[in-house]
Scaffold this motif. Structure first.
Motif, mmCIF file in Angstrom:
data_model
loop_
_atom_site.group_PDB
_atom_site.id
_atom_site.type_symbol
_atom_site.label_atom_id
_atom_site.label_comp_id
_atom_site.label_asym_id
_atom_site.label_seq_id
_atom_site.Cartn_x
_atom_site.Cartn_y
_atom_site.Cartn_z
ATOM 1 N N ILE A 164 1.108 -1.123 -0.277
ATOM 2 C CA ILE A 164 -0.352 0.424 -0.211
ATOM 3 C C ILE A 164 0.883 1.048 0.188
ATOM 4 C CG2 ILE A 164 -1.704 1.409 1.191
ATOM 5 C CD1 ILE A 164 -3.113 -1.393 2.429
ATOM 6 N N GLY A 165 1.778 1.389 1.216
ATOM 7 C CA GLY A 165 3.129 2.586 0.546
ATOM 8 C C GLY A 165 3.556 2.607 -0.597
ATOM 9 N N ALA A 166 3.920 1.603 -0.961
ATOM 10 C CA ALA A 166 4.667 1.425 -2.463
ATOM 11 C C ALA A 166 4.067 2.111 -3.241
ATOM 12 C CB ALA A 166 5.386 0.566 -3.034
ATOM 13 N N LEU A 167 2.513 1.971 -3.338
ATOM 14 C CA LEU A 167 1.539 2.390 -4.429
ATOM 15 C C LEU A 167 1.284 3.982 -4.132
ATOM 16 C CD1 LEU A 167 -0.554 -0.646 -5.104
ATOM 17 C CD2 LEU A 167 1.533 0.105 -6.337
ATOM 18 N N GLU A 168 1.267 4.599 -3.064
ATOM 19 C CA GLU A 168 0.654 5.608 -2.714
ATOM 20 C C GLU A 168 1.027 7.181 -3.510
ATOM 21 O OE1 GLU A 168 0.679 6.907 1.757
ATOM 22 O OE2 GLU A 168 2.533 5.969 1.691
ATOM 23 N N ASP A 169 2.165 7.029 -4.658
ATOM 24 C CA ASP A 169 2.966 7.770 -5.180
ATOM 25 C C ASP A 169 1.876 7.802 -6.574
ATOM 26 O OD1 ASP A 169 3.914 9.066 -2.879
ATOM 27 O OD2 ASP A 169 5.797 7.857 -3.446
ATOM 28 N N GLY B 107 -8.145 2.299 -0.416
ATOM 29 C CA GLY B 107 -6.622 1.753 -0.115
ATOM 30 C C GLY B 107 -6.311 3.228 -0.214
ATOM 31 N N ARG B 108 -6.398 4.156 -0.555
ATOM 32 C CA ARG B 108 -5.820 5.929 -0.026
ATOM 33 C C ARG B 108 -5.826 6.154 1.256
ATOM 34 N NH1 ARG B 108 -6.980 6.213 -5.651
ATOM 35 N NH2 ARG B 108 -8.561 7.958 -5.077
ATOM 36 N N SER B 109 -7.439 5.221 1.882
ATOM 37 C CA SER B 109 -7.915 5.901 2.935
ATOM 38 C C SER B 109 -6.726 5.209 3.593
ATOM 39 C CB SER B 109 -9.410 5.260 3.020
ATOM 40 O OG SER B 109 -9.842 4.236 3.101
ATOM 41 N N ALA B 110 -6.766 4.047 3.681
ATOM 42 C CA ALA B 110 -6.140 2.679 4.560
ATOM 43 C C ALA B 110 -4.885 3.079 4.606
ATOM 44 C CB ALA B 110 -6.212 1.415 3.941
ATOM 45 N N ALA B 111 -4.183 3.842 3.308
ATOM 46 C CA ALA B 111 -2.790 4.452 4.083
ATOM 47 C C ALA B 111 -2.065 5.291 4.578
ATOM 48 C CB ALA B 111 -2.490 4.596 2.104
ATOM 49 N N ILE B 112 -3.074 6.069 4.874
ATOM 50 C CA ILE B 112 -3.223 7.227 6.043
ATOM 51 C C ILE B 112 -2.668 6.727 7.141
ATOM 52 C CG2 ILE B 112 -4.062 9.476 7.001
ATOM 53 C CD1 ILE B 112 -5.301 9.788 4.768
ATOM 54 N N PRO B 113 -3.227 5.731 8.057
ATOM 55 C CA PRO B 113 -3.013 5.315 9.140
ATOM 56 C C PRO B 113 -1.709 4.464 9.485
ATOM 57 C CG PRO B 113 -5.136 4.494 8.355
ATOM 58 C CD PRO B 113 -4.962 4.818 7.486
ATOM 59 N N LEU B 114 -1.473 3.688 7.897
ATOM 60 C CA LEU B 114 -0.060 2.811 7.530
ATOM 61 C C LEU B 114 0.940 3.273 6.845
ATOM 62 C CD1 LEU B 114 -1.824 -0.099 5.613
ATOM 63 C CD2 LEU B 114 -1.109 -0.492 7.532
ATOM 64 N N ALA C 64 1.633 6.484 8.711
ATOM 65 C CA ALA C 64 1.841 6.509 9.817
ATOM 66 C C ALA C 64 2.670 5.150 10.914
ATOM 67 C CB ALA C 64 0.596 7.023 10.825
ATOM 68 N N LEU C 65 1.915 3.951 10.495
ATOM 69 C CA LEU C 65 2.684 2.797 11.657
ATOM 70 C C LEU C 65 4.187 2.824 11.006
ATOM 71 C CD1 LEU C 65 2.311 0.852 13.766
ATOM 72 C CD2 LEU C 65 1.050 -0.358 11.641
ATOM 73 N N ARG C 66 4.255 3.299 10.089
ATOM 74 C CA ARG C 66 5.762 2.401 9.154
ATOM 75 C C ARG C 66 6.678 4.074 8.823
ATOM 76 N NH1 ARG C 66 2.209 2.317 4.257
ATOM 77 N NH2 ARG C 66 2.979 4.565 3.566
ATOM 78 N N SER C 67 6.491 5.301 9.383
ATOM 79 C CA SER C 67 7.196 5.959 10.157
ATOM 80 C C SER C 67 7.703 5.651 11.005
ATOM 81 C CB SER C 67 6.400 7.220 9.991
ATOM 82 O OG SER C 67 6.310 7.787 8.466
ATOM 83 N N TRP C 68 6.541 5.314 12.019
ATOM 84 C CA TRP C 68 6.530 5.199 13.209
ATOM 85 C C TRP C 68 7.757 4.016 13.633
ATOM 86 C CZ3 TRP C 68 6.964 0.958 17.224
ATOM 87 C CH2 TRP C 68 6.487 1.295 18.458
ATOM 88 N N ALA C 69 7.676 2.655 12.980
ATOM 89 C CA ALA C 69 8.928 2.262 13.641
ATOM 90 C C ALA C 69 10.136 2.148 12.865
ATOM 91 C CB ALA C 69 8.728 0.523 12.488
ATOM 92 N N GLU C 70 10.039 3.263 12.297
ATOM 93 C CA GLU C 70 11.241 3.940 11.139
ATOM 94 C C GLU C 70 12.034 4.832 12.533
ATOM 95 O OE1 GLU C 70 11.119 4.137 6.072
ATOM 96 O OE2 GLU C 70 11.136 6.096 7.436
ATOM 97 N N GLU C 71 10.838 5.847 13.062
ATOM 98 C CA GLU C 71 11.757 5.816 14.100
ATOM 99 C C GLU C 71 12.118 5.799 15.594
ATOM 100 O OE1 GLU C 71 8.291 9.734 14.256
ATOM 101 O OE2 GLU C 71 8.669 9.625 12.129
ATOM 102 N N ASN C 72 11.540 4.672 15.498
ATOM 103 C CA ASN C 72 11.545 4.145 17.174
ATOM 104 C C ASN C 72 12.680 3.299 16.983
ATOM 105 O OD1 ASN C 72 9.824 6.189 18.996
ATOM 106 N ND2 ASN C 72 8.623 5.440 17.934
ATOM 107 N N ILE C 73 13.046 1.903 15.977
ATOM 108 C CA ILE C 73 13.692 0.559 16.085
ATOM 109 C C ILE C 73 14.130 0.664 16.939
ATOM 110 C CG2 ILE C 73 14.371 1.432 13.725
ATOM 111 C CD1 ILE C 73 13.145 -1.621 15.031
#
Length: 125
Positions: free
Chosen positions: A38-43, A96-103, A105-114
């Motif tokens: 889903i993230g890869a398809l956002e653009d 799918g675009r609406s699901a991309a919003i929280p996903l 945020a979750l991907r960003s959170w994982a990158e920032e907190n790993i």
């Protein structure tokens, strides 16, 4: 479990209920390959090969299964263009675009907190 609100128009689903129809959708969205696809398809739309290169480590079989499930739930569209060789593109639907919003945020959170999460891991005996 489904309950109807007083107006009778909207159903409220309880994802914690064992028989809630939301569970398969939650399972799909909680899958790492789904979240990454889903993230890869956002653009914008991408072809299968582009997605596979972007999602490093995914096998063709797993990516195919993931894309089919996302399509089955109405999160992405698969468009086949008649050409030689066959040209197939995948794109997010409005759902799918609406699901991309929280996903996202979750991907960003994982990158920032790993780093912090790795420091918190118990040491193996």
């Amino acid at each position: 479990m489904t309950t109807t609100c007083p107006s009778g128009r909207h159903a409220h689903h309880d994802v914690y209920a064992g028989q809630c129809p939301c569970r398969p959708l939650l399972d799909l969205l909680a899958n790492k390959w789904s979240a990454l696809a889903i993230g890869a398809l956002e653009d914008g739309p991408r072809r299968f090969g582009e997605l596979q290169r972007r999602l490093q480590g995914v096998s063709p079989k797993v990516l195919t299964r993931t894309l089919r499930r996302l399509e089955d739930f109405g999160l992405l569209d698969r468009t086949v263009y008649p050409a030689v060789p066959l040209h197939v593109e995948y794109a997010l639907t409005p759902l799918g675009r609406s699901a991309a919003i929280p996903l996202n945020a979750l991907r960003s959170w994982a990158e920032e907190n790993i780093d912090q999460a790795l420091r918190s891991e118990p040491v193996a005996p």
